[in-house]
Scaffold this motif. Structure first.
Motif, PDB file in Angstrom:
ATOM      1  N   LEU A  30       0.870  -1.175   0.000  1.00 56.71           N
ATOM      2  CA  LEU A  30       0.000   0.000   0.000  1.00 56.71           C
ATOM      3  C   LEU A  30       0.903   1.219   0.000  1.00 56.71           C
ATOM      4  O   LEU A  30       1.628   1.466   0.976  1.00 56.71           O
ATOM      5  N   VAL A  31       0.897   1.960  -1.089  1.00 58.30           N
ATOM      6  CA  VAL A  31       1.792   3.101  -1.235  1.00 58.30           C
ATOM      7  C   VAL A  31       1.025   4.301  -1.752  1.00 58.30           C
ATOM      8  O   VAL A  31       0.113   4.172  -2.582  1.00 58.30           O
ATOM      9  N   ARG A  32       1.399   5.458  -1.258  1.00 58.22           N
ATOM     10  CA  ARG A  32       0.739   6.691  -1.689  1.00 58.22           C
ATOM     11  C   ARG A  32       1.076   7.002  -3.139  1.00 58.22           C
ATOM     12  O   ARG A  32       0.219   7.414  -3.925  1.00 58.22           O
ATOM     13  N   THR A  33       2.365   6.815  -3.505  1.00 59.41           N
ATOM     14  CA  THR A  33       2.839   7.088  -4.861  1.00 59.41           C
ATOM     15  C   THR A  33       3.551   5.850  -5.384  1.00 59.41           C
ATOM     16  O   THR A  33       4.727   5.628  -5.064  1.00 59.41           O
ATOM     17  N   PRO A  34       2.892   5.005  -6.172  1.00 57.49           N
ATOM     18  CA  PRO A  34       3.502   3.755  -6.636  1.00 57.49           C
ATOM     19  C   PRO A  34       4.855   3.936  -7.311  1.00 57.49           C
ATOM     20  O   PRO A  34       5.758   3.108  -7.126  1.00 57.49           O
ATOM     21  N   ALA A  35       5.028   5.019  -8.075  1.00 61.36           N
ATOM     22  CA  ALA A  35       6.291   5.221  -8.788  1.00 61.36           C
ATOM     23  C   ALA A  35       7.458   5.386  -7.825  1.00 61.36           C
ATOM     24  O   ALA A  35       8.614   5.112  -8.176  1.00 61.36           O
ATOM     25  N   LYS A  36       7.182   5.810  -6.597  1.00 61.86           N
ATOM     26  CA  LYS A  36       8.246   6.039  -5.624  1.00 61.86           C
ATOM     27  C   LYS A  36       8.913   4.745  -5.188  1.00 61.86           C
ATOM     28  O   LYS A  36      10.073   4.749  -4.787  1.00 61.86           O
ATOM     29  N   LEU A  37       8.195   3.628  -5.273  1.00 61.64           N
ATOM     30  CA  LEU A  37       8.785   2.349  -4.877  1.00 61.64           C
ATOM     31  C   LEU A  37       9.893   1.944  -5.835  1.00 61.64           C
ATOM     32  O   LEU A  37      10.913   1.382  -5.419  1.00 61.64           O
ATOM     33  N   GLY A  38       9.722   2.239  -7.110  1.00 63.91           N
ATOM     34  CA  GLY A  38      10.773   1.956  -8.079  1.00 63.91           C
ATOM     35  C   GLY A  38      10.975   0.486  -8.366  1.00 63.91           C
ATOM     36  O   GLY A  38      12.066   0.085  -8.789  1.00 63.91           O
ATOM     37  N   LEU A  39       9.944  -0.332  -8.147  1.00 64.42           N
ATOM     38  CA  LEU A  39      10.052  -1.768  -8.400  1.00 64.42           C
ATOM     39  C   LEU A  39       8.862  -2.237  -9.229  1.00 64.42           C
ATOM     40  O   LEU A  39       7.740  -1.788  -9.027  1.00 64.42           O
ATOM     41  N   THR A  40       9.125  -3.145 -10.141  1.00 68.03           N
ATOM     42  CA  THR A  40       8.060  -3.825 -10.867  1.00 68.03           C
ATOM     43  C   THR A  40       8.380  -5.312 -10.882  1.00 68.03           C
ATOM     44  O   THR A  40       9.548  -5.708 -10.967  1.00 68.03           O
ATOM     45  N   HIS A  41       7.352  -6.120 -10.766  1.00 69.33           N
ATOM     46  CA  HIS A  41       7.564  -7.569 -10.728  1.00 69.33           C
ATOM     47  C   HIS A  41       6.215  -8.248 -10.950  1.00 69.33           C
ATOM     48  O   HIS A  41       5.169  -7.713 -10.555  1.00 69.33           O
ATOM     49  N   LEU A  42       6.241  -9.426 -11.549  1.00 69.55           N
ATOM     50  CA  LEU A  42       4.996 -10.153 -11.792  1.00 69.55           C
ATOM     51  C   LEU A  42       4.302 -10.548 -10.504  1.00 69.55           C
ATOM     52  O   LEU A  42       3.080 -10.694 -10.467  1.00 69.55           O
ATOM     53  N   ARG A  43       5.079 -10.709  -9.420  1.00 74.51           N
ATOM     54  CA  ARG A  43       4.493 -11.095  -8.138  1.00 74.51           C
ATOM     55  C   ARG A  43       4.317  -9.914  -7.197  1.00 74.51           C
ATOM     56  O   ARG A  43       4.139 -10.105  -5.994  1.00 74.51           O
ATOM     57  N   LEU A  44       4.363  -8.715  -7.732  1.00 67.24           N
ATOM     58  CA  LEU A  44       4.212  -7.508  -6.919  1.00 67.24           C
ATOM     59  C   LEU A  44       2.963  -6.742  -7.347  1.00 67.24           C
ATOM     60  O   LEU A  44       2.813  -6.374  -8.514  1.00 67.24           O
ATOM     61  N   THR A  45       2.065  -6.509  -6.396  1.00 65.43           N
ATOM     62  CA  THR A  45       0.871  -5.704  -6.632  1.00 65.43           C
ATOM     63  C   THR A  45       0.966  -4.412  -5.844  1.00 65.43           C
ATOM     64  O   THR A  45       1.161  -4.443  -4.621  1.00 65.43           O
ATOM     65  N   LEU A  46       0.853  -3.288  -6.529  1.00 62.48           N
ATOM     66  CA  LEU A  46       0.921  -1.985  -5.886  1.00 62.48           C
ATOM     67  C   LEU A  46      -0.496  -1.448  -5.701  1.00 62.48           C
ATOM     68  O   LEU A  46      -1.214  -1.188  -6.674  1.00 62.48           O
ATOM     69  N   THR A  47      -0.906  -1.298  -4.454  1.00 65.28           N
ATOM     70  CA  THR A  47      -2.204  -0.717  -4.136  1.00 65.28           C
ATOM     71  C   THR A  47      -1.997   0.737  -3.739  1.00 65.28           C
ATOM     72  O   THR A  47      -1.157   1.032  -2.879  1.00 65.28           O
ATOM     73  N   THR A  48      -2.716   1.642  -4.367  1.00 66.25           N
ATOM     74  CA  THR A  48      -2.543   3.065  -4.093  1.00 66.25           C
ATOM     75  C   THR A  48      -3.402   3.488  -2.899  1.00 66.25           C
ATOM     76  O   THR A  48      -4.593   3.196  -2.833  1.00 66.25           O
ATOM     77  N   GLY A  49      -2.770   4.157  -1.948  1.00 64.94           N
ATOM     78  CA  GLY A  49      -3.480   4.631  -0.770  1.00 64.94           C
ATOM     79  C   GLY A  49      -2.510   4.845   0.367  1.00 64.94           C
ATOM     80  O   GLY A  49      -1.291   4.813   0.184  1.00 64.94           O
TER      81      GLY A  49
END
Length: 212
Positions: A30-49
């Protein structure tokens, strides 16, 4: 395992997410700004909030086997309010609603564990925290109580002086006045310890202190 991570864009949280993915787990953040995490992966789901959003928190927790919280209070002396405490309460409520029982989180030795024996840190650190970071201490107490007052299966790692040194792989853990625990610890090793608690059964419903 399916793991939900809060505080994923922080200096420790990002390392936790990467470690989980490297170990083959499925991760939701759960991240306010998904781009800030700087990670992408098939097993990674970014929830905005953010943790203050009860609906977003419950969405992130749904389907998880474990929750890892790398949330921590700001150390700014000017800080007021208890957003991390309130966010942790939302996480706990979501876990209870979704029947997720395993919680792994962070605190400091400013808080004691019943398994601690008398130790200078237990006397000095709370005094220093009250003088230097009064609101942070209030937050630490509030967020920890929000978890420990429940029936959750929690492990809360107490850290003192995190650094950005490379991971050493040398991790000491235990209880003050009983085990030999230092103060300094690489953030990468803190992340490794948190992830290890997915399968480590030594610290049920306790707050071990950890160091290198």
């Amino acid at each position: 395992m399916r793991v939900t991570v809060f505080g994923a864009t922080g200096s420790i949280g990002r390392l936790v997410v990467q470690r989980l993915l490297d170990d083959g787990h499925t991760v939701t953040t759960l991240v306010r700004t998904p781009a800030k995490l700087g990670l992408t992966h098939l097993r990674l789901t970014l929830t905005t909030g953010q943790p203050s959003d009860q609906t977003a928190v419950r969405t992130a927790v749904a389907g998880a086997d474990v929750v890892i919280s790398a949330l921590g209070p700001t150390l700014k002396r000017s800080a007021t309010g208890t957003p991390v405490t309130e966010g942790t309460k939302n996480i706990v409520a979501a876990m209870e609603s979704e029947k997720v029982t395993r919680y792994i989180g962070l605190a400091t030795p400013s808080l004691t564990d019943p398994k601690d024996n008398p130790h200078w840190k237990l006397k000095v650190l709370p005094v220093m925290a009250r003088l230097m970071f009064p609101n942070a201490l209030i937050e630490l107490r509030g967020m920890t109580a929000a978890v420990t007052a429940t029936g959750l299966d929690y492990t809360i790692a107490r850290i003192t002086n995190p650094t950005n040194k490379p991971a050493s792989g040398r991790i000491r853990s235990g209880f003050l006045g009983h085990d030999k625990i230092g103060s300094t610890m690489a953030r990468a090793d803190i992340a490794a310890f948190l992830v290890s608690q997915l399968t480590d059964t030594r610290y049920p419903r306790t707050m071990p202190a950890i160091s290198n």
